[in-house]
Design a protein around this motif. Structure first.
Motif, PDB file in Angstrom:
ATOM      1  N   GLN A  12      -3.837   7.266   5.489  1.00 34.57           N
ATOM      2  CA  GLN A  12      -3.764   7.363   4.034  1.00 34.57           C
ATOM      3  C   GLN A  12      -4.434   8.643   3.545  1.00 34.57           C
ATOM      4  O   GLN A  12      -3.924   9.329   2.652  1.00 34.57           O
ATOM      5  N   THR A  29       0.817  -1.214   0.000  1.00 35.42           N
ATOM      6  CA  THR A  29       0.000   0.000   0.000  1.00 35.42           C
ATOM      7  C   THR A  29       0.852   1.266   0.000  1.00 35.42           C
ATOM      8  O   THR A  29       0.431   2.302  -0.499  1.00 35.42           O
ATOM      9  N   GLN A  52      -2.401   2.827  -5.269  1.00 27.79           N
ATOM     10  CA  GLN A  52      -1.622   1.876  -4.477  1.00 27.79           C
ATOM     11  C   GLN A  52      -2.115   1.815  -3.042  1.00 27.79           C
ATOM     12  O   GLN A  52      -2.088   0.750  -2.426  1.00 27.79           O
ATOM     13  N   PHE A  53      -2.595   2.942  -2.490  1.00 25.54           N
ATOM     14  CA  PHE A  53      -3.189   2.916  -1.150  1.00 25.54           C
ATOM     15  C   PHE A  53      -4.415   2.003  -1.129  1.00 25.54           C
ATOM     16  O   PHE A  53      -4.613   1.216  -0.211  1.00 25.54           O
ATOM     17  N   ASN A 111     -10.297   1.416  -3.077  1.00 25.11           N
ATOM     18  CA  ASN A 111     -10.524   0.388  -2.055  1.00 25.11           C
ATOM     19  C   ASN A 111     -11.685  -0.521  -2.432  1.00 25.11           C
ATOM     20  O   ASN A 111     -11.614  -1.738  -2.256  1.00 25.11           O
ATOM     21  N   ASP A 139      -5.149  -0.441  -3.186  1.00 20.09           N
ATOM     22  CA  ASP A 139      -4.870  -1.838  -3.515  1.00 20.09           C
ATOM     23  C   ASP A 139      -4.308  -2.620  -2.333  1.00 20.09           C
ATOM     24  O   ASP A 139      -4.768  -3.701  -2.019  1.00 20.09           O
ATOM     25  N   GLY A 140      -3.309  -2.088  -1.652  1.00 18.49           N
ATOM     26  CA  GLY A 140      -2.564  -2.897  -0.684  1.00 18.49           C
ATOM     27  C   GLY A 140      -3.280  -3.187   0.614  1.00 18.49           C
ATOM     28  O   GLY A 140      -3.395  -4.334   1.052  1.00 18.49           O
ATOM     29  N   LEU A 141      -3.806  -2.131   1.251  1.00 19.36           N
ATOM     30  CA  LEU A 141      -4.381  -2.292   2.580  1.00 19.36           C
ATOM     31  C   LEU A 141      -5.607  -3.198   2.567  1.00 19.36           C
ATOM     32  O   LEU A 141      -5.778  -4.058   3.439  1.00 19.36           O
TER      33      LEU A 141
END
Length: 472
Positions: free
Chosen positions: A460, A183, A416-417, A377, A419-421
């Motif tokens: 974030q 993330t 990217q925030f 998200n 996607d990852g978390l």
């Protein structure tokens, strides 16, 4: 699983708070997706080959509604089989990687290694957790390690239990580290570099800002894990895992401390270390993925078993035992993919992405950036793949950011925030698989992780606002 059921039966309050069995949850989501194919308009974006990255990408502004293709009741359940076939690569990778690690565990070499570490870091086990959070987090941030960590889960679960913690601590040390590594990645080739390529901005640009976010977010992970770990070490009754049978992953602290680190167990650990080095080399230098990594783990398991004193028949029996132990987790992979199969056959994935992006156009500049984070998200529920999500969303979000007066770098950051978390949240992503390997019921994980998720999203949001204000 039986211990969990008995616990719930004896305590009605716990039963009310419990989430459905993960199989029930995923099949229900598959049925819900099929219902959505009857309600939502079918639609699709035009896609074209991007010769620079050799991937098919979405053409911005090309969404159009098409003839409805609702998924019928029988097709819905066929999608479960299709999902298993569609996810075969990752399914068998997890199958073989776990069984290979199970062989290593059966040699007791890792028990001896953990015992040696406990003697070495007596009273300082917190440092071990923190060190590995940053190590795994950096691996995810730099070269995109995620699924490759599945094989380490049994080791870290056993080590955490032996240290006086529980399985959730072991799972979080790896899972949250790589999730946040994704993330807040600095140069992950599957997310950052791919998304920046789509956005048409210099590759690895903005790395200093992302490095700061990575360090802050990984430190937040350390705080959250240690907060829980110290609490349950002080009072084991506060562990969310009380009453859960850990089976072969249960390791005894006193027994481990007394386990000698012999030449044979050191040799097995040497094979493991060599395998990890080869894994890093293969992933970073040769572009290895599931097929090569599965072969590497098989070699590691066979060599470890033979050095550990197993004859071929004993080695085969241990492999079978490991394969049997991970069937539950592997089935989750196929079931979760079934949800996506239904949405693809109903042609509603692009529809959902398109209509989620529309409201952003009417929001103020600063709020639209936060809206991108929220949208990404949600989209990660539908497309739980960093590269897959980049292919679909970045060709839409990058031009949209121009219209909104937001830098494309912020659009990449929001992607990217998002996607990852949420890979650690959505049941269609990787967390149910990791929970199954670690023998942690999904509801126990959510109890531990959900408060952190809300805190992390707030962080974030702050970093997105900072990026907009600074013109990153």
């Amino acid at each position: 699983m039986s211990s969990q059921s008995n616990n719930a039966a004896s305590n009605p309050k716990k039963r009310k708070l419990s989430v459905p069995h993960v199989y029930v949850l995923l099949v229900s989501l598959t049925i819900l997706a099929a219902v959505g194919s009857w309600i939502l308009p079918a639609g699709e974006f035009t896609r074209e080959m991007n010769e620079t990255i050799h991937r098919t990408v979405v053409v911005p502004g090309s969404f159009k509604e098409i003839a409805s293709t609702p998924v019928g009741p029988f097709q819905t359940f066929i999608a479960i089989q299709k999902g298993l076939v569609d996810a075969a690569e990752v399914f068998f990778f997890v199958f073989l990687a776990y069984a290979s690690w199970f062989v290593v565990l059966e040699t007791k070499a890792l028990n001896a290694f953990i015992g040696w570490m406990l003697r070495l870091f007596k009273g300082k086990s917190d440092y071990i957790l923190v060190a590995f959070v940053y190590i795994f987090g950096m691996a995810a941030s730099v070269f995109g390690m995620f699924e490759e960590t599945f094989g380490f889960l049994p080791l870290f679960v056993g080590m955490s239990i032996a240290m006086g913690y529980d399985a959730i601590v072991g799972l979080a040390t790896i899972g949250m580290a790589v999730g946040i590594g994704y993330t807040a990645a600095v140069m992950n080739p599957f997310t950052v570099i791919l998304a920046q390529n789509f956005a048409g901005i210099p590759l690895l640009s903005g790395w200093a800002f992302r490095l700061v976010t990575w360090f802050v977010m990984e430190t937040l992970v350390c705080w959250w894990i240690l907060r829980y770990a110290r609490k349950i070490k002080k009072d084991p009754a506060k562990s969310y895992m009380v009453g859960i049978d850990m089976g072969d992953l249960q390791l005894d602290h006193d027994e481990l401390v007394k386990t000698p680190f012999t030449a044979r167990t050191r040799a097995v650990c040497g094979v493991v270390v060599a395998s990890i080095v080869v894994l890093i080399w293969g992933v970073t230098q040769k572009g290895w993925y599931f097929n090569e990594l599965a072969g590497l783990f098989i070699v590691m398991g066979i060599l470890s078993g033979l050095i550990g004193g197993f004859n071929p028949n004993r080695l085969a029996d241990v492999y079978v035992k490991g394969l049997r132990d991970i069937v539950f987790g592997c089935m989750i992979i196929g079931l979760s993919r079934g949800v996506l199969v239904v949405m693809r056959e109903g042609h509603i994935v692009d529809t959902v992405v398109y209509y989620l992006s529309l409201p952003l156009q009417d929001l103020p500049r600063w709020l639209a950036a936060e809206g991108m984070l929220a949208v990404q998200n949600v989209i990660n529920f539908l497309i739980p793949s960093g590269s897959g999500q980049a292919v679909v969303t970045m060709p839409i979000m990058a031009p949209l950011s121009d219209v909104l007066g937001i830098s494309r770098q912020v659009a990449v950051l929001a992607f990217q925030f998002g996607d990852g978390l949420s890979n650690l949240l959505w049941p269609t992503a990787l967390i149910p698989i990791m929970c199954a390997i670690a023998h942690v019921p999904l509801e126990k994980w959510y109890r531990f992780f959900l408060p952190f998720f809300l805190i992390a999203v707030a962080f974030q949001g702050f970093f997105i606002a900072a990026a907009v204000a600074l013109g990153v």
